[in-house]
Design an enzyme around this catalytic site. Structure first.
Site, mmCIF file in Angstrom:
data_model
loop_
_atom_site.group_PDB
_atom_site.id
_atom_site.type_symbol
_atom_site.label_atom_id
_atom_site.label_comp_id
_atom_site.label_asym_id
_atom_site.label_seq_id
_atom_site.Cartn_x
_atom_site.Cartn_y
_atom_site.Cartn_z
ATOM 1 N N ARG A 158 16.359 -8.331 38.942
ATOM 2 C CA ARG A 158 15.172 -9.177 38.848
ATOM 3 C C ARG A 158 15.306 -10.276 39.900
ATOM 4 N NH1 ARG A 158 16.836 -8.319 33.492
ATOM 5 N NH2 ARG A 158 15.330 -7.148 32.240
ATOM 6 N N LYS A 182 18.202 -11.085 30.898
ATOM 7 C CA LYS A 182 17.354 -11.633 29.834
ATOM 8 C C LYS A 182 18.077 -11.603 28.497
ATOM 9 C CE LYS A 182 12.672 -10.771 31.570
ATOM 10 N NZ LYS A 182 11.392 -10.096 31.293
ATOM 11 N N HIS A 255 9.283 -7.913 43.745
ATOM 12 C CA HIS A 255 9.328 -6.881 42.712
ATOM 13 C C HIS A 255 9.134 -5.483 43.293
ATOM 14 C CE1 HIS A 255 9.747 -9.433 39.237
ATOM 15 N NE2 HIS A 255 8.742 -10.180 39.622
ATOM 16 N N ARG A 258 12.449 -3.879 43.705
ATOM 17 C CA ARG A 258 13.013 -3.482 42.399
ATOM 18 C C ARG A 258 12.375 -2.178 41.927
ATOM 19 N NH1 ARG A 258 15.410 -5.291 37.416
ATOM 20 N NH2 ARG A 258 14.038 -5.137 35.584
ATOM 21 N N HIS A 281 16.784 -3.270 31.212
ATOM 22 C CA HIS A 281 15.719 -3.182 30.217
ATOM 23 C C HIS A 281 16.324 -3.006 28.831
ATOM 24 C CE1 HIS A 281 12.581 -1.624 33.348
ATOM 25 N NE2 HIS A 281 12.711 -2.941 33.358
ATOM 26 N N TYR A 290 8.060 4.369 34.856
ATOM 27 C CA TYR A 290 8.450 5.161 36.024
ATOM 28 C C TYR A 290 8.431 6.664 35.753
ATOM 29 C CZ TYR A 290 10.108 0.666 37.742
ATOM 30 O OH TYR A 290 10.180 -0.646 38.136
#
Length: 317
Positions: A158, A182, A255, A258, A281, A290
């Site tokens: 990220r 995260k 992004h 990424r 994730h 994706y």
């Protein structure tokens, strides 16, 4: 402080303590739920007395404001979590948001740069890096951008993770860098040899040009409130580079690399679960944006390998 504001603070404390919510997530919850509480105040109620009809009226109000579907979906999620908290912590005896329904947000697959486009971007970033006639500070800025791009495309980080990397990430002997993502979740991201070389070359330049700045704890230090390069500054430099590479400015943003990292891995046979882990994730559903890549790959495999396909027969013939 009013009772609704105290309840909101308690909810945010729970999100931070029990779920490890990041600052940006907590800030978004505060904005969204403050707006909801203000709406209820106009009805003469607070969150403890809100009904399912009130929640639906609020969502209708958001739609009337012309909010994007993604924003409304995010606020609906915040309402569900807030009211679930109020119920579980016994601030009220029911959860009106449990019956809250709405259209499911359809996530589109991101526009992805091709391998050729990424190569062109990186080649443009490499131009003139070794030109000793260029002013040192100009070379340093170019070396930093190139190191950022090689690292981003090698790891799929990220943008916030990338710009805040510690300077220890530039150690050439380490094949991986440790990332705290995260919710405080940690993962390892592998570095390519090109990315490692770009980082080492950049660090040599910053130590020669700005030794004081090189002592800062960040890999990409800068004169900013955070002490490191900002996402906005990186995005501006990348847009300028994209134009120089002959690419659309709308197409080139942090992004995008990424997304390219994930899509190109899947195109070359990587497992979706592996890509999920590399991207950081928490839920495989997030990575499934994706799956269009997997669908295309499966169609190509059937076309090329199935014994009854026309393509396969023509190759055998």
């Amino acid at each position: 402080m009013s009772a609704p504001a105290l309840l909101l603070d308690a909810f945010l404390d729970m999100q931070a303590a029990e779920r490890g919510a990041a600052y940006n997530t907590l800030d978004a919850y505060r904005r969204d739920l403050t707006d909801y509480i203000d709406f209820l105040r106009g009805l003469g109620r607070g969150p403890v007395g809100a009904t399912i009809e009130d929640l639906r009226a609020y969502l209708v109000e958001l739609d009337a404001r012309g909010m994007a579907r993604a924003t409304v979906a995010r606020r609906r999620s915040a309402l569900r979590q807030f009211h679930k908290f109020l119920y579980v912590d016994r601030h009220r005896g029911d959860d009106p948001a449990a019956a809250l329904e709405g259209p499911r947000l359809v996530r589109n697959a991101p526009g992805v740069m091709s391998v050729d486009e990424v190569d062109r971007l990186l080649a443009t970033a490499r131009e003139g890096l070794d030109d000793e006639k260029r002013p040192l500070r100009e070379r340093l800025r170019a070396a930093r951008l190139y190191a950022l791009l090689e690292t981003l495309y090698a790891t799929g980080l990220r943008v916030s993770e990338l710009v805040s990397l510690p300077k220890s990430a530039a150690r050439a002997r380490d094949p991986f860098i440790a990332i705290k993502g995260k919710g405080g979740r940690e993962r390892l991201a592998p570095l390519t040899e090109r990315a490692k070389r770009a980082l080492v070359d950049y660090r040599k330049l910053i130590e020669a040009v700005s030794p004081e700045l090189a002592q800062e704890p960040f890999l990409f230090p800068a004169d900013s409130d955070s002490g490191h390069l900002t996402r906005q500054a990186f995005a501006r430099e990348l847009k300028t580079l994209g134009v120089a590479a002959g690419l659309s400015a709308a197409q080139v943003h942090p992004h995008a690399l990424r997304h390219a990292f994930a899509s190109h891995l899947l195109q070359n046979g990587a497992d979706l679960r592996v890509v999920q882990e590399l991207l950081g994730h928490a839920d495989i559903a997030t990575t499934q944006i994706y799956t269009h890549v997997l669908d295309e790959r499966m169609r190509a495999m059937v076309r090329d390998l199935h014994p009854l396909s026309d393509e396969s027969r023509s190759k055998q013939g």
